[in-house]
Each structure stands twice: as C-alpha cells, then as structure tokens.
Write an enzyme that holds these catalytic residues in place. Structure first.
Site, short mmCIF file in Angstrom:
data_model
loop_
_atom_site.label_atom_id
_atom_site.label_comp_id
_atom_site.label_asym_id
_atom_site.label_seq_id
_atom_site.Cartn_x
_atom_site.Cartn_y
_atom_site.Cartn_z
N GLU A 216 0.82 -1.21 0.00
CA GLU A 216 0.00 0.00 0.00
C GLU A 216 0.86 1.27 0.00
O GLU A 216 0.56 2.26 0.68
CB GLU A 216 -0.96 0.00 1.20
CG GLU A 216 -1.99 -1.13 1.13
CD GLU A 216 -3.10 -0.99 2.18
OE1 GLU A 216 -2.95 -0.17 3.10
OE2 GLU A 216 -4.11 -1.71 2.06
N GLU A 287 -6.86 -7.70 -0.97
CA GLU A 287 -7.44 -7.63 0.38
C GLU A 287 -8.92 -7.27 0.27
O GLU A 287 -9.28 -6.11 0.08
CB GLU A 287 -6.72 -6.59 1.25
CG GLU A 287 -5.32 -6.99 1.66
CD GLU A 287 -4.72 -6.04 2.69
OE1 GLU A 287 -5.49 -5.24 3.29
OE2 GLU A 287 -3.50 -6.09 2.89
#
Length: 747
Positions: A216, A287
């Site tokens: 991320e 995710e």
C-alpha cells in the site's frame, strides 16, 4: 494467444482446456434445482481445489484475464492466515477448514521484526517457522501468496519493520534512501533464498504462486515526492531480479512498473478499482476485508456475509479473477506485537474467528459462492463479456462463447426493493442489493442476498474462577525516584530513543521542593505516548491515556506535596508502535511538557529541569513471568485486601488445564490494563478498562492456545498497571452453538 509473464516473455498457449465428461455433468446438473446443484458443485470444487504446487516445467505466468498455472487460466479464491498469529499446532486445522470453505490459496505476510529482531540474528522457530507453515499448506494441496513486503502494515507493531533500523545512520524508511534499500534488499533476498533452498516456489514445483513487494505504498508515496516514484521502480526491479519464477504484485500501487501487477485492497473493489495499469495484467483483489481492525475503546466492525458476497461476485462479474479475503482467520496478537491501540484479538469477525471456529453464516455463505463461481469458471475465463442494462439500477454481466458455455451475473444495485428482472425470456426476482448467478445463463444457482446457512453463536463458559485469595501471590513494583536513576538529562527525552521498543514503559523522575506559599498545587502533563501514570511520593496521583483518534495525552493532576523535597515519578506507556505513515523513523513519543502550578495561576515549567530516567519495570528486567525467575523477588500472600486494586502489581497463581481439546480463554473483565503470561508465553496485552461508547470493554476474553498449556501445574502471571481484582479472573471454554451442531474443534 500472447501470454505476458513476469519476465516479459510471450508464448503461444492453448488455455481453453475442457473435459467433455465435466461438461456432460454440468449439463445434467443445470436441469436440477439451484440448491441441489450447489451441493454437488461444492463437492466438485473441493475435490479439485489446488494442486499444492505448479510443475517446474510450466510454472506461473499471466495474461490480461488471469493467472496461468501449468498452462491453464485460473480463477482463484484466497484467504489470509498469518502464521505468527496462531500456533503451529493450529495450522493444520486452520488450513483444512479454509480449504473446505472453497479457498485455494493461503495468503500471508512475512514479519521482518519477528525474523530479524537483531541485525543479522534470525529466528524461524515456533510460530515464526515460515517454511513449516508453507509446507503444511503444500501438504493440503493449496497454493501460497507470499507478501514479503518487507514493510507490511497489517496492524502489526511498526508495520513489521525491526526497530533497530531506526538507529542506522542516515535511515529514512520506504523511499529512495540507500541505507533502507540496502537492508530491504538484504532481508528480501534472505527470505527468497530460504524458500528457494526448500524448493517452495511454483517454478520449482512448490506452492508459492505469487509474491508481493512493498505494501500500500500509494498511500504515502506523495509525501516522498520524486524519491517515492524512483523507490517504486527500484523495489519492482529488485524484486523481479531475485528470479523467483513467479509473478510479483504491488497492492494499491497504480504505477506498479511492468511486469509487477498492481492490485486492489478494500471492501468494494468491484466498484472502486479501475483495473490493472496494463491490458496484459489480470484484475486482482489482494485484500477483501471480511471485517475491519478493532482498537481499544471501539466496538467490533461487523460486515455481513451478504455484503462480502455481493462485492466478491461483482468483482468477478467485472473480469476479476483473484480475490483474497483479508482476513480469513485473524488470530491473536501475542505478546507486544499489535500496533498502536489495537486489541489483542485480530479480525475476530472473519469466517474463522480468533479461535479458529467457524463464524456462520459468513463461512458457509462464502463457501457456496465459491462453489457457484468455480462451476462457471470456463465461460468466465474464456468467454466474451457483454454488459446489458436491465433497469435504472440493474445490469447483466454475461460471459459466453460456443465452447465454454454461458454464465450471467444479474445485478440489483437497489438497496431497498425486490426487483423483477427479465433476462432471455425468463423472469428472476432479486432481493435488494443482490447479485444472482445464472448457470448456463438460465438456472439461478446462487444469490448473494439469500443466505441459506443458519447463524451460529459463540459461547464463553466459565469453568474455573481464580477467586481464592490464598491461591494468589503479589509483587508490587518499586516506584523509582530521581536519586535511584543513573541516566539523567536537563530535558524531556524521547520515549523510544531510550526503550528501543524492548518494553512499553519509561520512567521520568525528578525532585521538586515545595514552596511553602503554594496552595492547591497541581501538575500538568502532556505526552505523545499512549498512557501516563503520575506518582507523587510513591502514591498514584492520576492517570490518563489517548486513543487511536486522540494522539496526545493531556493530564491535569491535583497533587499532595510534603514540606521539603518531593519525588515525582511519571510512567510513560506505549500500546504498540504505529504500523503506517510516512517518515515513521522521525516520530516521537513520551512526555513533551510538564508544568507545576499553584492556585491555578503561578506556573513553573519543569521541562528543562533535571530528569532521571529508568527504562522498563523491575518485573520485566528480571523476567518475572518465567518459572526460573520467580524467586528473584519477594512475593506476598496474605488476604483479599492485600491482593486487590494495586497499581503496578504482578500477580501469580497456578491452575490445571481444562479437560477436552477445545479453545480456552481467560476472562479479564475484573482487571484494568496490563499483560498476561501462561507458562512464560505472553498471550498479549489486555485493556478492559478502556470502554466502548456503549460502556463495554473492546475485548474481555483472551485466547490461551492449548499448545501453551500442560495437563496440570500451569503458571499464570499477570502484570496490572492500573489496579484490578484478580479474584474475578476466570478460565473459560469457547464453543459455538447453532448452525446444526456445536463446535469447539480448534485450540
């Protein structure tokens, strides 16, 4: 077909492989009722789940539609299980249940600060045995997605970075910084070479089909300006250069350089993800949050089975071919491994709860979704997609060709009304906010808003209460004074600069002489740490704490002073280090201001006074939670009055294990804040005094894995910061009732 692999090569491949026998079976089943079809489809899927590894001759590549394993396109469902958040004894059962849920890939991070707690000293034992974990996955016929990072976030202490990195000269984390890149490359290479030596990559015939570099980074990249972009390019090139023979991914990284695949994280990637940054890369969701993290002072986040199923089906309808549920099993943040303010239980609302028990209907509803989608994999992976408007908030996503057959996803985005949909001369009724999956573009085999699995309920049953005072012994921490310290400075020093994250605690001490004219004295403390306890002449004067949303602790404490010199001792506490953000290495914690006032007017700034410092608690220094060190202090055992409500007290008692093999938990609701050990193993921090807005602890019961227990003579040690009543602690069995039968299968 031109297939783009992780090494930018192309090859011709016939990926449209179809068994005539399977097609005949599908045609027979399509004529039956949807529920009967689901049962048979789940059997077929479970029998075919995973191969446990690709063949060395073919390995893993990808094209614009999906990953390609051994020459075949794959539509894959994955589930996150983090090996250090459970025990090796739990792994086989967790993996088995995950596989039975229709999952084909186990996803895990690699935890740098566990594996290299000191520079050059590695630990791959016990819960840290990454190789053993991957081999167990392989033995059960599943694949692995290995998210090396090595920055991982994950609500894990310091985002997985070892704290010693901060002391490396010139260090700036996660940017085009030579010291950081050196150590990142070194550790990533260490992990890759370890797994290569065990033959665990798919290119070697092993189960690892994907690897991830960074995590991320798009969330912080802008803070590093041009050095952020160059770091992304470097990280991708470094990873690909390790020659794992499998594709690399970067999540939430729109500019992931070729051949690295950019992927989505979140709850609604079917709506928010614009797709990969190249038509030659597959659309992947790394995710899909089955719940959300929970912090002290906050209630759990409940995400419904229907919502997860809707967005997973929508992602597949929009050409997604890989979905990883984060988490499928969250587990436990043992010891001091949780990040700032995060509770010890992790993603307890996942399909497998903290203890490894099925959480219904989430587990079963998703299992049926996987079976339905896997049964239609051929047209999904090989058919042509057509999108049709069926109403103002309704669409059909159709995949069809002459060889692969046909599947349709009918989408009702209206969250309030049941909608009647006409599709190919047939009528279908869809519940609000629902997706129906049509086998052969005709038979409704699954609807995301229709839950067939009964809800179950977790039951915590007290079996043993530690309510006998004579069974407890207590040791009270000595409150340090300025004269007892050896480290001193004429300023307030930063907390972690001294503790090096080896302990949560740092004492700030000073001497203060009372002015005889001072009335109504008070002390004002401001801290960028998490918890502050103020002691005046060895007596607790006041405490305060922050939260995940309120970062600074501000505390005004009325104090009682004696004539002459007074000892001020302030305990600064942390509840984990942050797991994310730019420039983490420059963050400061601990006391930032100390002022003394009289009558609410006259103020004395103590910040530049001479302070004495003491790192940690005495009980920590002598490792009081271990058997061999119990005699290093003097324990007291007298009566209930001596036992209860003492701040900074260590308690110990003995107990026998509960019968059976089901999960066990320790209910700490009668205590305040601290940490617990069973037979020397920390089962984590507790903080039951930090209540949610509704007045309940965020977590009351704490998991004791059966692997930590002996049949008899178990040692329980509790460190209590605030003051509590250990006589109210209880040992509980954990089970689930409902959903056809009770279960307590795992510990």
């Amino acid at each position: 077909m031109c297939i783009y692999t992780h090494t930018h090569t192309c090859s011709d491949s016939n990926t449209n492989i179809r068994g005539r026998r399977r097609e005949r079976r599908k045609r027979m089943v399509s004529d039956r009722c949807g529920s009967c079809w689901i049962i048979l489809a789940m059997v077929l899927v479970l029998s075919a789940v995973g191969a446990g590894g690709a063949t060395a001759e073919k390995g893993v590549t990808y094209d614009g539609r999906s990953l390609i394993i051994d020459g075949q396109r794959k539509l894959l469902f994955s589930g996150s299980i983090h090996y250090p958040r459970s025990t090796p004894e739990m792994w086989p059962s967790l993996i088995k249940k995950t596989k039975e849920g229709g999952i084909e890939v186990i996803d895990t991070y690699v935890f740098w600060n566990l594996h290299e707690p000191k520079l050059g000293q590695y630990d791959f034992n016990g819960r840290n045995d990454l190789v053993k974990f991957i081999k167990e996955i392989r033995s059960q016929g599943l694949y692995v997605c290995l998210r090396i990072g090595p920055f991982i976030e994950a609500e894990w202490n310091y985002g997985g970075l070892p704290f010693w990195l901060r002391d490396v000269p010139g260090m700036v984390y996660r940017t085009d910084n030579e010291p950081f890149k050196f150590h990142m490359r070194r550790f990533t290479s260490k992990i890759v070479n370890l797994l290569k030596s065990e033959g665990l990559y798919a290119s070697q015939g092993g189960p690892i089909i994907l690897s991830q570099i960074e995590n991320e980074y798009g969330n912080v990249q802008a803070a590093f300006r041009e050095k952020g972009a160059s770091y992304v390019k470097w990280a991708a090139k470094m990873a690909v250069g390790l020659q794992t023979g499998v594709p690399w991914i970067m999540c939430k990284q729109p500019d992931a350089p070729d051949p690295v695949i950019n992927t989505c994280n979140g709850m609604r990637c079917g709506e928010t993800f614009p797709g990969p940054n190249s038509p030659n890369k597959p659309k992947m969701w790394t995710e899909d949050w089955t719940s959300f993290f929970q912090v002290y002072g906050a209630p759990p986040y409940i995400r419904s089975a229907e919502d997860i199923a809707f967005h997973a089906a929508l992602f597949v309808a929009k050409n997604g071919s890989y979905i990883n549920y984060y988490m499928y099993h969250g587990g436990t943040n043992f010891g001091r491994t949780s990040s700032s303010y995060f509770i010890t239980g992790y993603y307890d609302q996942a399909p497998l709860d903290e203890y490894g028990l099925l959480r219904q209907p989430k587990y079963g509803h998703l299992k049926e979704l996987h079976a339905a989608i896997k049964s239609t994999a051929n047209p999904l992976l090989h058919g042509k997609q057509t999108i049709l408007s069926l109403g103002p908030m309704q669409q059909a996503y159709v995949f069809e060709d002459a060889r692969s057959g046909c599947v349709a996803f009918l989408v009702n985005n209206d969250g309030r009304k049941v909608i009647q949909i006409q599709f190919r001369n047939n009528a279908y009724s869809l519940r609000p906010k629902s997706i129906g999956i049509l086998q052969n573009c005709k038979t409704l085999i699954y609807e995301t808003a229709k839950v067939n699995v009964p809800k179950n309920m977790r039951v915590t049953t007290p079996v043993h209460t530690f309510n006998v005072p004579d069974k407890w012994e207590v040791f009270r921490e000595t409150i340090p004074t300025f004269l007892g310290t050896s480290l001193r400075a004429n300023t307030l020093l930063e907390h972690t600069k001294l503790t090096k994250d080896k302990t949560d605690y740092l004492w700030y001490t000073l001497r203060f002489k009372r002015d005889s004219t001072c009335t109504k004295p008070s002390l004002f403390i401001e801290s960028s740490g998490h918890v502050v306890h103020v002691f005046v002449n060895n007596a607790l004067a006041g405490s305060g704490h922050g939260s995940r949303d309120i970062r600074a602790v501000k505390l005004q404490v009325p104090v009682s002073l004696i004539n002459g010199q007074n000892n001020i001792s302030i305990l600064s506490g942390m509840v984990g280090l942050p797991d994310s953000g730019a420039y983490m290495e420059s963050k400061s914690y601990g006391l930032t201001k100390a002022q003394f006032s009289c009558d609410g007017t006259k103020t004395i700034d103590l910040s530049r006074s001479q302070w004495g410092y003491s790192v940690g608690l005495l009980g920590e220094k002598v490792r009081l939670h271990q058997w061999r060190n119990l005699k290093r202090v003097k324990w007291s055992n007298n009566n209930a009055g001596l036992i209860k409500n003492h701040p900074l007290a260590w308690y110990k008692t003995m107990f026998d294990a509960l019968s059976g093999d089901g999960p066990v938990g320790l209910n700490m609701e009668s205590m305040g804040k601290g940490e617990m050990w069973v037979n020397g193993e920390s089962i984590g921090r507790y903080w039951v005094s930090f209540l949610t807005p509704s007045g309940h602890p965020s977590q009351s019961t704490y998991h004791i894995p059966r692997a930590f227990l002996k049949p008899s003579g178990n040692l329980l040690v509790v460190l209590e910061e605030e003051g509590g009543d250990p006589l109210g602690i209880s040992l509980n069995t954990i089970s689930v009732v409902g959903s056809n039968k009770s279960q307590s299968q795992l510990s």
